[in-house]
Design an enzyme around this catalytic site. Structure first.
Site, mmCIF file in Angstrom:
data_model
loop_
_atom_site.group_PDB
_atom_site.id
_atom_site.type_symbol
_atom_site.label_atom_id
_atom_site.label_comp_id
_atom_site.label_asym_id
_atom_site.label_seq_id
_atom_site.Cartn_x
_atom_site.Cartn_y
_atom_site.Cartn_z
ATOM 1 N N ASP A 122 -21.359 -25.125 18.929
ATOM 2 C CA ASP A 122 -22.267 -24.657 19.986
ATOM 3 C C ASP A 122 -23.256 -25.779 20.249
ATOM 4 O O ASP A 122 -23.548 -26.572 19.351
ATOM 5 C CB ASP A 122 -23.005 -23.382 19.560
ATOM 6 C CG ASP A 122 -23.432 -22.547 20.765
ATOM 7 O OD1 ASP A 122 -22.740 -21.563 21.098
ATOM 8 O OD2 ASP A 122 -24.462 -22.900 21.385
ATOM 9 N N CYS A 136 -17.904 -12.852 30.154
ATOM 10 C CA CYS A 136 -18.373 -11.482 30.389
ATOM 11 C C CYS A 136 -18.925 -11.399 31.807
ATOM 12 O O CYS A 136 -19.999 -10.860 32.023
ATOM 13 C CB CYS A 136 -19.399 -11.071 29.341
ATOM 14 S SG CYS A 136 -20.810 -12.180 29.215
HETATM 15 C C1 LIG Z 1 -20.982 -16.263 25.599
HETATM 16 S S1 LIG Z 1 -21.904 -17.167 24.459
HETATM 17 C C2 LIG Z 1 -20.825 -17.199 23.060
HETATM 18 C C3 LIG Z 1 -20.831 -15.924 22.262
HETATM 19 C C4 LIG Z 1 -20.045 -16.078 20.974
HETATM 20 N N1 LIG Z 1 -18.684 -16.507 21.233
HETATM 21 C C5 LIG Z 1 -20.021 -14.797 20.180
HETATM 22 O O1 LIG Z 1 -19.050 -14.032 20.277
HETATM 23 O O2 LIG Z 1 -20.986 -14.526 19.431
HETATM 24 C C6 LIG Z 1 -21.721 -18.807 25.048
HETATM 25 C C7 LIG Z 1 -22.297 -19.885 24.120
HETATM 26 O O3 LIG Z 1 -21.970 -21.151 24.685
HETATM 27 C C8 LIG Z 1 -22.981 -22.065 24.306
HETATM 28 N N2 LIG Z 1 -22.828 -23.240 25.190
HETATM 29 C C9 LIG Z 1 -23.218 -23.386 26.465
HETATM 30 N N3 LIG Z 1 -22.845 -24.578 26.949
HETATM 31 C C10 LIG Z 1 -22.188 -25.216 25.933
HETATM 32 C C11 LIG Z 1 -21.567 -26.497 25.791
HETATM 33 N N4 LIG Z 1 -21.508 -27.357 26.813
HETATM 34 N N5 LIG Z 1 -21.003 -26.818 24.600
HETATM 35 C C12 LIG Z 1 -21.051 -25.949 23.555
HETATM 36 N N6 LIG Z 1 -21.634 -24.726 23.633
HETATM 37 C C13 LIG Z 1 -22.176 -24.360 24.811
HETATM 38 C C14 LIG Z 1 -24.252 -21.252 24.433
HETATM 39 O O4 LIG Z 1 -25.279 -21.818 23.661
HETATM 40 C C15 LIG Z 1 -23.804 -19.879 23.933
HETATM 41 O O5 LIG Z 1 -24.113 -19.738 22.579
#
Ligand SMILES: C[S@@+](CC[C@H](N)C(=O)[O-])C[C@H]1O[C@@H](n2cnc3c(N)ncnc32)[C@H](O)[C@@H]1O
Length: 302
Positions: free
Chosen positions: A130, A230
């Site tokens: 992340d 989502c």
């Molecule tokens: C929908 S949430 C993930 C939820 C997680 N999969 C769970 O089930 O608990 C999306 C995540 O993507 C991360 N994120 C956003 N842009 C990103 C990037 N370029 N590289 C890595 N992580 C990223 C955000 O910080 C966030 O935690």
């Protein structure tokens, strides 16, 4: 601005969709089978006087109509994890085996990482990435509470994920549970659409494309990649898949979803997409009385 109105042409039972989006969601927990069994978890809830209801498609998911997921002894012990029902779909669709290597590209706070670990009996390896350090702390604490040990954590932009620390070895599977505009979480967070803008949707779609492309690049031939959001916006769903189909050799595969869904859409806002995006699943809130979700599975050719 009535954001959801833009999807009226996509949803056949529009009034049922709108009514479902206005209903709050019950609290839901997933039983952590690394630490207990479903039967023992149910007994522990009964002993605490906490009512639960089963869901039809997954025996380890329980609705708690009158309780918060995190305020009870079985939760603190790591027997339960609060996780929205529909959010348990991507790991089920990814379907890893014990011993596999899996990249969870956007993993924090780790609901799906820890679910993947349970499906893998805590064997093999999960690399959880992340770009948000604070959210990674929550992932670490969830993994510890739930007893997950087959985990490596990386804090980086998933678009530039490096295989160097892992001897360049490609993964058997990857999960991209992408950052998104979160329209499907409206039942849980009624304020979620207040900040919505088309610019944000377009911007985040660019990041989603980059992350999905990297996930396909680092998955071995014959391996699989699950893409989920989502949100309802086709810009963040089918258009991202269409990009991946154009830019990489990965192909969409059909999946039998355990919940009712509608196929991915092949046209939106004057754009047409590869017809195979119909293999993706749109889960609308009124179909199963859940949050909204989108999930698709791709295979990297052998
Ligand atoms: C929908 S949430 C993930 C939820 C997680 N999969 C769970 O089930 O608990 C999306 C995540 O993507 C991360 N994120 C956003 N842009 C990103 C990037 N370029 N590289 C890595 N992580 C990223 C955000 O910080 C966030 O935690």
């Amino acid at each position: 601005m009535d954001v959801l109105q833009r999807y009226e042409s996509l949803v056949e039972d529009w009034s049922a969709f709108r009514a479902a989006c206005r209903r709050p969601l019950p609290s839901v927990v997933r039983v952590n089978t690394l630490k207990t069994t479903v039967e023992r978890a149910k007994e522990a809830l009964q002993a605490e006087g906490i009512a639960y209801e089963e869901v039809k498609w997954h025996d380890g998911i329980l609705q708690l109509p009158d309780a918060n997921p995190g305020s009870n002894w079985p939760y603190v012990q790591g027997w339960l994890h609060g996780q929205e029902e529909v959010s348990a779909l991507p790991p089920v669709v990814l379907d890893p085996d014990p011993g596999d290597r899996v990249w969870d590209a956007t993993a924090a706070p780790g609901s799906k990482t820890t679910q993947l670990a349970a499906l893998m009996d805590d064997e093999g390896q999960i690399v959880a990435t992340d770009n948000n350090l604070g959210r990674l702390s929550a992932l670490r604490s969830n993994a510890e509470r739930l007893g997950v040990t087959n985990l490596a954590v990386t804090n980086e932009d998933a678009r530039n994920h490096s295989l160097k620390p892992f001897d360049g070895e490609h993964y058997d599977h990857a999960l991209v549970d992408a950052p998104c505009s979160c329209e499907g979480t409206i039942r849980k967070n009624p304020d979620t659409l207040e900040e919505w803008s088309l610019d944000h949707v377009t911007g985040i779609a660019g990041a989603q494309k980059g992350i999905l492309r990297r996930a396909i690049e680092v998955t071995r031939p014959g391996g699989t990649v699950v893409y989920s959001t989502c949100t309802f916006a086709p810009e963040e769903n089918e258009a991202v898949l269409d990009f991946a189909l154009e830019e990489t050799a990965a192909r969409l595969v059909s999946v039998d979803l355990p919940l009712e869904s509608r196929p991915g859409v092949t046209e939106w806002d004057g754009e047409t997409f590869d017809t195979s995006v119909e293999k993706a699943h749109r889960v609308y809130p009124h179909l199963n009385d859940t949050g909204g979700f989108f999930v698709a599975k791709l295979e990297v050719p052998a």
